[in-house]
Design an enzyme around this catalytic site. Structure first.
Site, PDB file in Angstrom:
ATOM      1  N   LYS A 194     -96.928   1.842 -46.482  1.00 33.04           N
ATOM      2  CA  LYS A 194     -97.223   2.914 -45.404  1.00 33.04           C
ATOM      3  C   LYS A 194     -98.788   2.962 -45.873  1.00 33.04           C
ATOM      4  CE  LYS A 194     -95.674   5.838 -42.560  1.00 33.04           C
ATOM      5  NZ  LYS A 194     -94.453   5.736 -41.774  1.00 33.04           N
TER       6      LYS A 194
ATOM      7  N   ASP B 254     -98.140   6.158 -36.675  1.00 32.03           N
ATOM      8  CA  ASP B 254     -97.240   7.122 -37.417  1.00 32.03           C
ATOM      9  C   ASP B 254     -97.831   8.378 -36.703  1.00 32.03           C
ATOM     10  OD1 ASP B 254     -95.090   7.291 -39.427  1.00 32.03           O
ATOM     11  OD2 ASP B 254     -96.704   9.073 -39.997  1.00 32.03           O
TER      12      ASP B 254
HETATM   13  N1  GLU Z   1     -94.298   4.728 -38.471  1.00 32.59           N
HETATM   14  C1  GLU Z   1     -93.259   4.105 -38.029  1.00 32.59           C
HETATM   15  C2  GLU Z   1     -92.191   4.776 -39.045  1.00 32.59           C
HETATM   16  O1  GLU Z   1     -92.174   5.603 -39.827  1.00 32.59           O
HETATM   17  C3  GLU Z   1     -93.168   2.986 -37.716  1.00 32.59           C
HETATM   18  C4  GLU Z   1     -93.817   1.928 -38.502  1.00 32.59           C
HETATM   19  C5  GLU Z   1     -93.990   0.764 -37.819  1.00 32.59           C
HETATM   20  O2  GLU Z   1     -93.795   0.365 -36.558  1.00 32.59           O
HETATM   21  O3  GLU Z   1     -94.496  -0.292 -38.571  1.00 32.59           O
HETATM   22  O4  GLU Z   1     -91.157   3.833 -39.345  1.00 32.59           O
END
Ligand code: GLU
Length: 443
Positions: free
Chosen positions: A125, A165
């Site tokens: 992340k 996100d």
């Molecule tokens: N931010 C999204 C999550 O919390 C998607 C992440 C992504 O597609 O890599 O899973």
């Protein structure tokens, strides 16, 4: 002291100022006790100690210039938590609340979520404390370019694939991708959530919200209930909330609420999702504007969870948005299912209360996995230099969500925790990552 307890104690000591990370890790380690405290091979391999320590944490300066020529400096993060089962994968959050604790909690959750999808993606992340609210398009572009000026060194299609996100959508991914290509001269699937004209996947925009509703539908069906009959409360009005409302309404359910950080809307006639899209995706305004479309709806300040009455709650805003008193209120007023669209929107005490009261509860790492799963499908399409139709991607997404449900359920039953999907998701997500880590040696 049990192995899982010892690792948790050490983690708390080593990360004293990271409450969100400690919260997420406590939940996971407690759930894993029946697995890791009964077989000494995990302790011998130092598996939990390795699991709770990110493989790599990158923190950097993001200097950018606003429209008035003033210089600003934000802090950028990328936590590459675990690559045992595939390249690091996870979104970039742009929000003033972002700090190391929040990015670590999100990166940690992502390990198990990504594993649950059944696809080969590791957990990561990133993000920044940059506040996109009120910024012009050019300011957003310059910020994204500045972010990528450092991030490009650490990402790549087979290395680490960031995505959207909170605060990062198609516009930001486009600017980030443009700068990555400029700096590296490479056209590759280094980000997901891209525009359709440069490698994006159909149905990625809808995927988290649609996936949430697919798994909720399956949960209800499996417990003798029907989503068509449900009165559903949604919080949030971003990407997850919008497409959860859209799919739930397509399936015939009545969705009566949505919200943003300033207040909430309750519309007994059913939320008009096109109005929400216009306000949030096009005009980027406050949810209060909904009253201009539907003056008969109610607007209130504060939390929707203090005010709404529903059968099914889909919290799709942000972490820790439901506290114990709100959980109590929901349970007392007849809510029988809570399925998380955001990451960890239910705090620890509220989660405990839902489980004690036998409310059907799906944790975000299972129920919001549709977004990242479809990102992995985007990576697949990029690798084969092809693209699938909307219906093909949507059908795969639905299949993945249903699989997650039964995979989780099986883990609950195997460990005598029927309908405790918190334990089920943590154990099912862990098993694959643990197997891969054991097989790859102490690295
Ligand atoms: N931010 C999204 C999550 O919390 C998607 C992440 C992504 O597609 O890599 O899973």
């Amino acid at each position: 002291m049990k192995y899982s307890e010892r690792v948790l104690e050490e983690l708390k000591k080593n990360n004293p100022h990271q409450p969100e990370f400690i919260q997420a890790a406590t939940e996971v380690l407690e759930s894993l006790s029946p697995v890791v405290d009964t077989d000494p091979k995990y302790e011998k391999a130092g598996l939990l100690e390795r699991l709770v320590e990110p493989e790599r944490t990158i923190m950097f300066r993001i200097p950018w210039v606003d429209d008035n020529g003033e210089v600003h400096v934000n802090r950028g993060y990328r936590v590459q938590f675990n690559s045992a089962i595939g390249p690091y994968k996870g979104g970039l959050r742009l929000h003033p609340s972002v700090n190391l604790s929040i990015i670590k909690f999100l990166g940690f959750e992502q390990i198990f979520k990504n594993s649950l999808t059944g696809l080969p993606i590791g957990g990561a992340k990133g993000g920044s404390d940059f506040d996109p609210k009120g910024k012009s398009d050019m300011e957003i572009m310059r910020f994204c370019q500045a972010f990528m000026n450092e991030l490009y060194k650490y990402v790549g299609a087979d290395e680490d694939v960031p995505a959207g996100d909170i605060g990062t959508g198609a516009r930001e991914v486009g600017y980030l991708y443009g700068q990555y290509k400029k700096l590296t001269n490479r056209s590759e699937g280094v980000l997901t959530g891209k525009g359709l004209s440069f490698g994006g996947s159909l149905a990625r925009t809808e995927a988290t919200g649609y996936g949430l509703v697919y798994i909720t539908e399956e949960l209800l069906k499996d417990h003798g209930k029907n989503i068509q009959d449900a009165r559903i409360a949604v919080s949030g009005s971003g990407n997850v909330a919008i497409y959860a409302i859209e799919k739930a309404e397509q399936l015939g359910a009545k969705v009566i609420s949505c919200s943003d950080s300033t207040g909430y809307i309750i519309d007994e006639n059913g939320i008009d999702v096109d109005a929400v899209k216009q306000i949030k995706e096009v005009e980027r305004k406050r949810i209060k504007e909904y009253l201009n479309y539907h003056p008969e709806a109610t607007y209130g300040e504060g939390s929707v969870w203090d005010n709404v009455i529903c059968d099914v709650a889909l919290p799709c805003a942000t972490q820790n948005e439901i506290n114990k008193a709100e959980a109590q209120r929901l349970a007392d007023s007849g809510c029988y299912a809570v399925c998380e669209g955001a990451n960890m929107p239910t705090n620890a005490e509220a989660t405990e209360l839902f489980l004690e009261r036998d409310i059907l509860f799906l944790p975000g790492k299972a129920s919001n996995a549709g977004g990242v799963a479809t990102s992995a499908l985007e990576m697949g399409q990029n690798s084969i230099r092809s693209s699938w139709t909307f219906d093909e991607v949507d059908a795969k997404l639905k299949g993945i969500m249903i699989n997650i449900y039964y995979h989780m359920k099986e883990a609950c039953e195997q460990f005598d925790a029927k309908d405790n999907f918190v334990a089920g998701a943590n154990i099912a997500g862990f098993m694959k990552v643990a197997d891969a880590m054991m097989a790859q040696g102490i690295v």
